[in-house]
Design a protein around this motif. Structure first.
Motif, PDB file in Angstrom:
ATOM      1  N   THR A 107       0.793  -1.237  -0.064  1.00  0.00           N
ATOM      2  CA  THR A 107      -0.102   0.049   0.220  1.00  0.00           C
ATOM      3  C   THR A 107       1.017   1.425   0.013  1.00  0.00           C
ATOM      4  O   THR A 107       0.674   2.046  -0.740  1.00  0.00           O
ATOM      5  N   LEU A 117       2.391   1.611  -3.385  1.00  0.00           N
ATOM      6  CA  LEU A 117       1.342   2.097  -4.427  1.00  0.00           C
ATOM      7  C   LEU A 117       1.033   3.555  -4.097  1.00  0.00           C
ATOM      8  O   LEU A 117       0.658   4.201  -5.150  1.00  0.00           O
ATOM      9  N   ARG A 145       1.481   7.112  -6.421  1.00  0.00           N
ATOM     10  CA  ARG A 145       0.418   7.567  -6.842  1.00  0.00           C
ATOM     11  C   ARG A 145       0.620   8.977  -6.507  1.00  0.00           C
ATOM     12  O   ARG A 145       0.102   9.991  -7.175  1.00  0.00           O
ATOM     13  N   ARG A 200       1.630  -8.825  -8.435  1.00  0.00           N
ATOM     14  CA  ARG A 200       0.400  -8.758  -7.567  1.00  0.00           C
ATOM     15  C   ARG A 200       0.183  -9.965  -6.649  1.00  0.00           C
ATOM     16  O   ARG A 200       0.042  -9.744  -5.491  1.00  0.00           O
ATOM     17  N   TRP A 233       5.067  -4.825  -5.025  1.00  0.00           N
ATOM     18  CA  TRP A 233       4.654  -3.699  -6.029  1.00  0.00           C
ATOM     19  C   TRP A 233       5.954  -2.768  -6.484  1.00  0.00           C
ATOM     20  O   TRP A 233       5.754  -1.711  -7.214  1.00  0.00           O
ATOM     21  N   VAL A 252       5.276   0.006  -9.349  1.00  0.00           N
ATOM     22  CA  VAL A 252       5.152   1.424  -9.019  1.00  0.00           C
ATOM     23  C   VAL A 252       6.338   2.146  -9.718  1.00  0.00           C
ATOM     24  O   VAL A 252       5.845   3.278 -10.210  1.00  0.00           O
ATOM     25  N   MET A 288      -7.171   7.718  -3.130  1.00  0.00           N
ATOM     26  CA  MET A 288      -6.126   6.439  -3.709  1.00  0.00           C
ATOM     27  C   MET A 288      -5.568   5.488  -2.720  1.00  0.00           C
ATOM     28  O   MET A 288      -5.244   4.443  -2.936  1.00  0.00           O
ATOM     29  N   TYR A 326      -5.728   1.720  -3.402  1.00  0.00           N
ATOM     30  CA  TYR A 326      -4.318   0.820  -3.401  1.00  0.00           C
ATOM     31  C   TYR A 326      -4.355  -0.327  -2.229  1.00  0.00           C
ATOM     32  O   TYR A 326      -3.764  -1.012  -2.268  1.00  0.00           O
ATOM     33  N   GLN A 345      -6.358  -2.830  -3.131  1.00  0.00           N
ATOM     34  CA  GLN A 345      -6.005  -3.729  -4.401  1.00  0.00           C
ATOM     35  C   GLN A 345      -4.790  -4.678  -3.769  1.00  0.00           C
ATOM     36  O   GLN A 345      -4.547  -5.706  -4.277  1.00  0.00           O
ATOM     37  N   ALA A 346      -3.967  -4.049  -2.910  1.00  0.00           N
ATOM     38  CA  ALA A 346      -2.626  -4.756  -2.202  1.00  0.00           C
ATOM     39  C   ALA A 346      -3.337  -5.805  -1.588  1.00  0.00           C
ATOM     40  O   ALA A 346      -2.557  -6.889  -1.390  1.00  0.00           O
TER      41      ALA A 346
END
Length: 452
Positions: free
Chosen positions: A30, A33, A37, A153, A158, A162, A275, A279, A282-283
């Motif tokens: 996270t 990411l 971002r 993933r 990441w 990234v 975000m 993220y 997602q993680a």
């Protein structure tokens, strides 16, 4: 010989994964990411700031409209294949070659459909700069290459993805700077430049991921099976993106392109605000998927989501009184859109509750529930925009977004209760109250500071 890991358990230097505590790799993923971002957002913010002052306000509104359309194209090209790929391989990496092959073919077909719809549609509708829009519409097809990052993933590693995305953001910004330095006033040129940077990243991601993937050929390529598995997620994702951006179709003809630019600046602020929620979940998806296999999904959800919800709500509540000042940073005229941004800040806080719940449904394989929630959300958003935008303008569009995100979060929580993963059960159920309380307290204190 494959260099991919032979299992999906934690690496040797990681403690055994538990559903009752967030694995360190989820938090590290996270952080990476979010840092990526933040860099990407800084590049985009600079682009937004420069073009809001360089282009005429109508042209800037048109530029933001094109970007919204391309967000939908990205979603069409993905169509849930990324999530299904993780779900099918996070606990069984032997399936990676077959899943990747099917997902790549599906993404190519859907990306090509996007070219026809948007690139071809630009000519049919007589859009200015149609040729540049057509060229930019080729970019989502390159998401075929992005699928190779599946190996990273699944490892919740990441770093490389990234870094590549950060390079792409810098490249897109560089193209924008060159065009602006040349005095270019055509918004579609800037859209194409941004698309070129993103497409380059997808090619590089494939190149750096390829050596980590299993080298054997797939035994079979079941495109139809993967399409059927991804269909509910794909339609749901399109609905989710649509109810995030479909208000452009109401604001542009009713309020005008200049007002659309102001509103989309608030939407851009919202996209930055969500975000961490996007993220973090997602993680966490591979962890959620493994927790579901152990019948412990509800523990994972309540461990991750309420703290994020409360922390984000505090920050967003503090920003509430300063909505006009935030928009005024882009252009003095944009401060008039403050009421719409306040609704979008509430919507952002709600996303922090809903994102973890929706990701848990993905991990549980509840595709029909995800689809139903997304379709209902889109219907609510369309109805509210049709009702509110003609009378309240962009403030009504912001209110519609908040109401939609609230409906989605409630729908996801109900669906999790039905599958035995209730986010409201257990000793931590009270922690969900932290979000509303944190928002209210922060807004009150921040208002007092601003008044003083």
């Amino acid at each position: 010989m494959s260099t991919a890991p032979t299992s999906t358990t934690a690496p040797a230097n990681e403690p055994p994964e538990s559903s009752r505590s967030v694995p360190g790799r989820v938090w590290r993923g996270t952080v990476l990411l979010v840092l990526g971002r933040v860099w990407g957002s800084a590049c985009t913010l600079l682009t937004w700031f420069l073009l809001s002052r360089h282009l005429a306000q109508d042209d800037f509104g048109r530029f933001t409209f094109y970007l919204a359309v391309f967000m939908l194209l990205d979603t069409l090209a993905d169509f849930g294949t990324g999530q299904v790929a993780v779900q099918r391989t996070a606990h069984d990496e032997e399936r990676v070659p077959e899943v990747l092959a099917a997902a790549r073919r599906l993404r190519f077909l859907l990306g090509s459909l996007g070219v026809v719809l948007v690139g071809g549609g630009a000519f049919v509708l007589g859009e200015r700069g149609a040729i540049w829009i057509l060229l930019a519409s080729l970019y989502p097809v390159t998401h075929v290459c992005e699928l190779s990052t599946l190996v990273f993933r699944n490892r919740i590693a990441w770093g490389i993805p990234v870094a590549v995305r950060a390079f792409a953001a810098a490249l897109s910004l560089s193209i924008v700077l060159v065009l602006r330095a040349q005095g270019d006033l055509e918004p579609s040129h800037y859209v194409l430049g941004i698309a070129a940077g993103s497409a380059t990243a997808n090619f590089v991601l494939h190149a750096v991921s390829k050596k980590h993937l299993p080298q054997r050929a797939p035994h079979s390529i079941d495109v139809r099976g993967l399409f059927l598995a991804a269909l509910p997620l794909g339609v749901a994702s399109l609905c989710q993106q649509a109810y995030f951006y479909v208000d452009n179709l109401f604001v542009r003809p009713i309020c005008g392109e200049a007002e659309l630019g102001r509103y989309n600046t608030g939407v851009r602020v919202m996209s930055y605000g969500i975000m961490v929620a996007i993220y973090a979940t997602q993680a966490a998806l591979p962890w959620f998927a493994r927790a579901h296999q152990k019948k412990e999904l509800h523990h994972a959800v309540t461990k991750l989501t309420p703290p994020l919800f409360a922390a984000a709500s505090f920050v967003l509540g503090a920003a509430w009184p300063w909505a006009g000042a935030i928009l005024g940073l882009f252009h003095p005229d944009f401060a008039s859109a403050a009421p719409s941004l306040r609704w979008l800040l509430l919507a952002t806080a709600t996303v922090y509750a809903g994102a973890g719940l929706m990701t848990a449904l993905v991990a549980a394989g509840e595709r029909k529930s995800i689809l139903a929630i997304a379709v209902v959300g889109l219907a609510i958003n369309l109805a509210l925009n049709a009702w509110l935008v003609p009378t309240q303008g962009i403030t009504g569009a912001g209110l519609a977004t908040f109401a939609t995100e609230l409906a989605v979060a409630l729908g996801a929580s109900i669906a999790l209760v039905r599958v035995g993963a209730s986010p409201w059960s257990g000793a931590r159920a009270w922690s969900w109250l932290g979000g509303p309380i944190a928002f209210a307290v922060a807004a009150f204190v921040s208002s007092a500071v601003r008044a003083g």
